[in-house]
Design an enzyme around this catalytic site. Sequence first.
Site, PDB file in Angstrom:
ATOM      1  N   ARG A 198      45.098 -53.601 -35.594  1.00 19.92           N
ATOM      2  CA  ARG A 198      45.834 -53.711 -34.325  1.00 19.92           C
ATOM      3  C   ARG A 198      46.914 -54.796 -34.418  1.00 19.92           C
ATOM      4  O   ARG A 198      48.017 -54.625 -33.871  1.00 19.92           O
ATOM      5  CB  ARG A 198      44.873 -53.994 -33.158  1.00 19.92           C
ATOM      6  CG  ARG A 198      45.570 -53.921 -31.807  1.00 19.92           C
ATOM      7  CD  ARG A 198      44.602 -54.022 -30.643  1.00 19.92           C
ATOM      8  NE  ARG A 198      43.921 -55.302 -30.629  1.00 19.92           N
ATOM      9  CZ  ARG A 198      42.925 -55.612 -29.810  1.00 19.92           C
ATOM     10  NH1 ARG A 198      42.484 -54.725 -28.925  1.00 19.92           N
ATOM     11  NH2 ARG A 198      42.359 -56.790 -29.853  1.00 19.92           N
ATOM     12  N   ARG A 223      67.624 -71.540 -29.883  1.00 19.71           N
ATOM     13  CA  ARG A 223      67.334 -70.626 -28.783  1.00 19.71           C
ATOM     14  C   ARG A 223      68.466 -69.621 -28.575  1.00 19.71           C
ATOM     15  O   ARG A 223      69.588 -69.999 -28.223  1.00 19.71           O
ATOM     16  CB  ARG A 223      67.062 -71.379 -27.486  1.00 19.71           C
ATOM     17  CG  ARG A 223      66.546 -70.445 -26.386  1.00 19.71           C
ATOM     18  CD  ARG A 223      66.265 -71.164 -25.078  1.00 19.71           C
ATOM     19  NE  ARG A 223      65.721 -70.228 -24.086  1.00 19.71           N
ATOM     20  CZ  ARG A 223      66.461 -69.382 -23.372  1.00 19.71           C
ATOM     21  NH1 ARG A 223      67.772 -69.358 -23.527  1.00 19.71           N
ATOM     22  NH2 ARG A 223      65.887 -68.548 -22.524  1.00 19.71           N
ATOM     23  N   HIS A 281      68.518 -65.187 -27.526  1.00 15.43           N
ATOM     24  CA  HIS A 281      67.627 -64.037 -27.300  1.00 15.43           C
ATOM     25  C   HIS A 281      67.568 -63.091 -28.503  1.00 15.43           C
ATOM     26  O   HIS A 281      66.538 -62.507 -28.782  1.00 15.43           O
ATOM     27  CB  HIS A 281      68.069 -63.254 -26.061  1.00 15.43           C
ATOM     28  CG  HIS A 281      67.811 -63.986 -24.774  1.00 15.43           C
ATOM     29  ND1 HIS A 281      68.504 -65.114 -24.418  1.00 15.43           N
ATOM     30  CD2 HIS A 281      66.933 -63.748 -23.778  1.00 15.43           C
ATOM     31  CE1 HIS A 281      68.066 -65.554 -23.247  1.00 15.43           C
ATOM     32  NE2 HIS A 281      67.105 -64.739 -22.835  1.00 15.43           N
ATOM     33  N   LYS A 335      49.549 -56.297 -28.154  1.00 19.18           N
ATOM     34  CA  LYS A 335      48.785 -57.497 -27.784  1.00 19.18           C
ATOM     35  C   LYS A 335      49.692 -58.718 -27.876  1.00 19.18           C
ATOM     36  O   LYS A 335      49.605 -59.543 -28.795  1.00 19.18           O
ATOM     37  CB  LYS A 335      47.538 -57.643 -28.659  1.00 19.18           C
ATOM     38  CG  LYS A 335      46.478 -58.529 -28.009  1.00 19.18           C
ATOM     39  CD  LYS A 335      45.118 -58.320 -28.603  1.00 19.18           C
ATOM     40  CE  LYS A 335      44.100 -59.327 -28.113  1.00 19.18           C
ATOM     41  NZ  LYS A 335      43.875 -59.321 -26.680  1.00 19.18           N
ATOM     42  N   GLU A 373      42.825 -51.778 -16.173  1.00 17.80           N
ATOM     43  CA  GLU A 373      41.921 -52.606 -16.989  1.00 17.80           C
ATOM     44  C   GLU A 373      41.799 -53.966 -16.339  1.00 17.80           C
ATOM     45  O   GLU A 373      42.354 -54.216 -15.266  1.00 17.80           O
ATOM     46  CB  GLU A 373      42.435 -52.714 -18.429  1.00 17.80           C
ATOM     47  CG  GLU A 373      43.762 -53.404 -18.553  1.00 17.80           C
ATOM     48  CD  GLU A 373      44.244 -53.555 -20.004  1.00 17.80           C
ATOM     49  OE1 GLU A 373      43.410 -53.530 -20.924  1.00 17.80           O
ATOM     50  OE2 GLU A 373      45.462 -53.712 -20.194  1.00 17.80           O
ATOM     51  N   LEU A 376      45.352 -51.951 -22.988  1.00 22.20           N
ATOM     52  CA  LEU A 376      45.235 -52.325 -24.398  1.00 22.20           C
ATOM     53  C   LEU A 376      44.090 -51.508 -25.002  1.00 22.20           C
ATOM     54  O   LEU A 376      43.041 -51.349 -24.372  1.00 22.20           O
ATOM     55  CB  LEU A 376      44.904 -53.820 -24.515  1.00 22.20           C
ATOM     56  CG  LEU A 376      44.769 -54.319 -25.949  1.00 22.20           C
ATOM     57  CD1 LEU A 376      46.137 -54.447 -26.615  1.00 22.20           C
ATOM     58  CD2 LEU A 376      44.048 -55.656 -25.999  1.00 22.20           C
TER      59      LEU A 376
HETATM   60  N1  PDD Z   1      41.509 -60.056 -24.518  1.00 23.25           N
HETATM   61  N2  PDD Z   1      42.605 -55.690 -22.238  1.00 23.25           N
HETATM   62  C1  PDD Z   1      43.268 -56.870 -22.256  1.00 23.25           C
HETATM   63  C2  PDD Z   1      44.445 -57.049 -21.349  1.00 23.25           C
HETATM   64  C3  PDD Z   1      42.859 -57.888 -23.126  1.00 23.25           C
HETATM   65  O1  PDD Z   1      43.529 -59.054 -23.152  1.00 23.25           O
HETATM   66  C4  PDD Z   1      41.728 -57.694 -23.962  1.00 23.25           C
HETATM   67  C5  PDD Z   1      41.250 -58.743 -24.918  1.00 23.25           C
HETATM   68  C6  PDD Z   1      41.070 -56.449 -23.900  1.00 23.25           C
HETATM   69  C7  PDD Z   1      39.876 -56.137 -24.772  1.00 23.25           C
HETATM   70  O2  PDD Z   1      40.245 -56.011 -26.122  1.00 23.25           O
HETATM   71  P1  PDD Z   1      39.212 -56.339 -27.300  1.00 23.25           P
HETATM   72  O3  PDD Z   1      38.013 -55.539 -27.020  1.00 23.25           O
HETATM   73  O4  PDD Z   1      39.930 -55.925 -28.512  1.00 23.25           O
HETATM   74  O5  PDD Z   1      38.931 -57.820 -27.229  1.00 23.25           O
HETATM   75  C8  PDD Z   1      41.548 -55.467 -23.034  1.00 23.25           C
HETATM   76  C9  PDD Z   1      41.228 -61.164 -25.413  1.00 23.25           C
HETATM   77  C10 PDD Z   1      39.784 -61.282 -25.763  1.00 23.25           C
HETATM   78  C11 PDD Z   1      41.829 -62.441 -24.827  1.00 23.25           C
HETATM   79  O6  PDD Z   1      42.978 -62.368 -24.399  1.00 23.25           O
HETATM   80  O7  PDD Z   1      41.164 -63.478 -24.820  1.00 23.25           O
END
Ligand code: PDD
Length: 287
Positions: free
Chosen positions: A52, A100, A102, A149, A182, A207
């Site tokens: 990922r 800096r 963009h 992410k 989520e 995510l």
């Molecule tokens: N967060 N959705 C979001 C918006 C997230 O930030 C996360 C994870 C998940 C779950 O993903 P995973 O199962 O791969 O951890 C879903 C991490 C743990 C954090 O920001 O601390």
Amino acid sequence: MSRIAYVNGQYVPHKDAAVHIEDRGYQFADGVYEVCEVWNQHIIDMPRHFDRLDRSLRELRIAWPATRKAVEFVVKEVVRRNKVNSGLVYIQVTRGVARRDHFFPGDDVAPSIVVTARNTSPAAADRQAEAGINVVTYPENRWPRVDIKSVALLPNVLAKQHAKDNGGKEAWYIDDEGNVTEGGSTNAWIVTGEGVLVTRPADSGILRGITRAVVLDLVNREKIRFEERPFSLEEALSAREAFVTAASTLVMPVVKIDDRIVGNGHPGTVATALRHLFHTATDLQKV
Ligand code: PDD
């Protein structure tokens, strides 16, 4: 014991660890991250987290800061140096340090990498799971690329703080159609009155959680009735069970949504079973 962080090629005392003020992560949130669980001196699902990370980097056209193998070594080394038995390891990669502007900097600018790790209390997490958590709903207001992410987490910070201010441990985003997307840092699940486990498809709006993927493997293995489809807040309010998943929480039962009790107000049997079975379905790498 003094904590150690890894910053751009060096292991340094955590208290002195720093990046430049013109790091694009700091200036533009121009970076990505991963959080892996550490469990009994094993890193959980490292290949999936690294896949990922690779995808997030590609989507943003950021290069790997070193080979994948080298980063894997650093992640294990940071866990070892911090004597983490059970906890979390955090990896962040940004587009690097540049004046800096963009526009992307030139190819001469190397990406920055930071790796940190810390112990957490599995006993405290289990106590929390035995009680369950409250979630507080919040309007979905994030950009559409939540599949990346990215470290740009301000909307998540605001949603989670709103939840905390209202007695919750997690926020649940509700989109314009009234569906739960989520959590602020977790994926969302329900078990319907008919006993069917439901979670939203990961092709948009969420995510693609690694913990979610492991739970899906478990659901197939244990032949649990399951539907991957959007579910509404209304459906969640009349569900038998609800829970969230993330590397930081594993499977965490939800017992209240806003001021409404879920099911009988106690952690559900499906969530509790999935939590107990969780590590039987994960990839474990000894540090
Ligand atoms: N967060 N959705 C979001 C918006 C997230 O930030 C996360 C994870 C998940 C779950 O993903 P995973 O199962 O791969 O951890 C879903 C991490 C743990 C954090 O920001 O601390």
